[in-house]
Design an enzyme around this catalytic site. Sequence first.
Site, PDB file in Angstrom:
ATOM      1  N   GLU A   1      71.282  23.951  -2.372  1.00 34.88           N
ATOM      2  CA  GLU A   1      72.124  24.994  -3.144  1.00 34.88           C
ATOM      3  C   GLU A   1      73.094  24.125  -4.109  1.00 34.88           C
ATOM      4  O   GLU A   1      74.043  23.348  -3.789  1.00 34.88           O
ATOM      5  CB  GLU A   1      72.956  25.843  -2.015  1.00 34.88           C
TER       6      GLU A   1
ATOM      7  N   ASP B   1      76.074  32.059  -2.034  1.00 27.68           N
ATOM      8  CA  ASP B   1      75.487  31.280  -1.065  1.00 27.68           C
ATOM      9  C   ASP B   1      74.839  32.230  -0.027  1.00 27.68           C
ATOM     10  O   ASP B   1      73.720  32.040   0.522  1.00 27.68           O
ATOM     11  CB  ASP B   1      76.636  30.932  -0.091  1.00 27.68           C
TER      12      ASP B   1
HETATM   13  P1  AMP Z   1      77.689  32.669  -7.121  1.00 26.08           P
HETATM   14  O1  AMP Z   1      78.151  32.672  -8.806  1.00 26.08           O
HETATM   15  O2  AMP Z   1      76.824  31.568  -6.901  1.00 26.08           O
HETATM   16  O3  AMP Z   1      78.816  32.621  -6.309  1.00 26.08           O
HETATM   17  O4  AMP Z   1      76.873  33.866  -7.049  1.00 26.08           O
HETATM   18  C1  AMP Z   1      77.500  35.110  -7.281  1.00 26.08           C
HETATM   19  C2  AMP Z   1      76.307  36.152  -7.107  1.00 26.08           C
HETATM   20  O5  AMP Z   1      76.517  37.131  -6.178  1.00 26.08           O
HETATM   21  C3  AMP Z   1      75.801  37.004  -8.402  1.00 26.08           C
HETATM   22  O6  AMP Z   1      74.831  36.056  -8.977  1.00 26.08           O
HETATM   23  C4  AMP Z   1      75.352  38.290  -8.058  1.00 26.08           C
HETATM   24  O7  AMP Z   1      73.945  38.318  -7.710  1.00 26.08           O
HETATM   25  C5  AMP Z   1      76.136  38.552  -6.933  1.00 26.08           C
HETATM   26  N1  AMP Z   1      77.193  39.279  -6.826  1.00 26.08           N
HETATM   27  C6  AMP Z   1      78.344  39.185  -7.614  1.00 26.08           C
HETATM   28  N2  AMP Z   1      79.123  40.167  -7.588  1.00 26.08           N
HETATM   29  C7  AMP Z   1      78.436  41.071  -6.709  1.00 26.08           C
HETATM   30  C8  AMP Z   1      78.971  42.418  -6.404  1.00 26.08           C
HETATM   31  N3  AMP Z   1      79.989  42.816  -6.711  1.00 26.08           N
HETATM   32  N4  AMP Z   1      78.088  43.074  -5.680  1.00 26.08           N
HETATM   33  C9  AMP Z   1      76.867  42.380  -5.149  1.00 26.08           C
HETATM   34  N5  AMP Z   1      76.567  41.278  -5.446  1.00 26.08           N
HETATM   35  C10 AMP Z   1      77.142  40.582  -6.313  1.00 26.08           C
END
Ligand code: AMP
Length: 459
Positions: A266, A439
């Site tokens: 990751e 994650d």
């Molecule tokens: P990261 O930047 O690696 O923490 O990934 C964040 C990911 O979480 C994003 O790419 C979305 O796919 C998902 N995500 C972000 N905000 C939301 C939300 N409000 N509800 C559901 N999924 C989310």
Amino acid sequence: MGLLEEAMGLSIYTAYNTNVDAITFLNGEIVQALIEEFGAETVRKRMDDYPREINEPLDFVARLVHALKTGKPMAVPLVNEELHTWFDSHFKYDVERMGGQAGIIANLLANLDFRRVIVYTPHLARKQAEMFVDKPNLFYPVIEDGRLAFKHPREAYREGDPIKVNRIFEFRAGTTFRLGDETIRVPFSGRFIVSARFESIRIYTEPELKRFLPEIGLQVDGAILSGYQGIKLRYSDGKDANHYLREAKKDILLLKREKDVRVHLEFASIQNRELRKKVIYNLFPLVDSVGMDEAEIAHVLNALGYSKLAERIFTYNRIEDTVLGGKILVDEMNLEVLQIHTIYYIMYITHSDNPLSEEELRSSLELATTLAAARASLGDIKSPEDIKVGTRVPYNEYGEFVKLRFEEAKRRLRTREYKVVIIPTRLVRNPVSTVGLGDTISAGAFTSYLAMLRKKGEL
Ligand code: AMP
């Protein structure tokens, strides 16, 4: 629920990074007060400098305001340990919880009742150990009388181990404040992470445990490794990133020695270009699966020399460019599978000989976004039942647009030698917290991928 149940039958090893997240929920007034303290003009100037590390409070304020303006989740290393007093005097922390990808993933999979979750982190202070959920399927490897044994992490802590505290600032879409004569309205909910990068925190496997990695590899169905962003280029004892990356390579090879256990890496944002490049070139070729978000794919492509494509992804966020970038990465690093998650969609790119069908790959991503939506709604996933909450979260409003753009991209790009699948995300409008969503997506995607491989006898 079917696919999750199959995944729950798996045993997973995860390492290396855990920390304590001290979370502050930001509002407009808090941000405004910070800007007033330093003066809008000074903040703006420092924003233009775009500091890569936090050395003084103004670096923090500048990068925070920048993150709020774009609404993109960011993590910036804090390198000056003395700033803790400044942070402590300016913020009160609303919540303390498990942080670090390995810690978050271990708790998630344990709460999902996976068969066995073995988590390893080189530093396990008492407070850190207490952040692990109290589940009987969660284990920490220890050496007793020269033999490998397993204990619950809460029983395996070591008094005196260093502890890493990251400060997390959660922000909400719609939060408004002024920067001089400019009014800023935060476009998306997200978080800004001030990650502690101190000498005492290292990413490695202790030598006594290292020789048992082949045995651990035999005991699990897959491994999820993360935390390499925490490596420093140089340490005062003379060790450097090359040393830690050589050891990291050995760890992967040792895990795979007795059985070719699939390894997922990751990838998290690495501010330092040199380190980013080292992690990519040293580790990507050794692992089977890589997960990252959209900003990271741009950074990775930049490090591989595709600066124009990286720039396009940064500026326009076009699906077509991400697919193209993904193809390049899968080819150059010969990955079995690459998973990219963005706010609006999640994507898998594999070579065309991948054992899973596109339909199956899609169902793996479906599980991933449903889990993330459940976590965003509830703040945490405490049992397999919680996934139901995720199934009630609708796909984001750009879902149809995403599919359309993707079909266009497939027509324009040569994708015959690949399997590329994409799904829109289920997006929670007012997430309880956004920490660990990426994650969660990656853990959900990789484990369900493994579950389907196993069903086909490919594991
Ligand atoms: P990261 O930047 O690696 O923490 O990934 C964040 C990911 O979480 C994003 O790419 C979305 O796919 C998902 N995500 C972000 N905000 C939301 C939300 N409000 N509800 C559901 N999924 C989310």
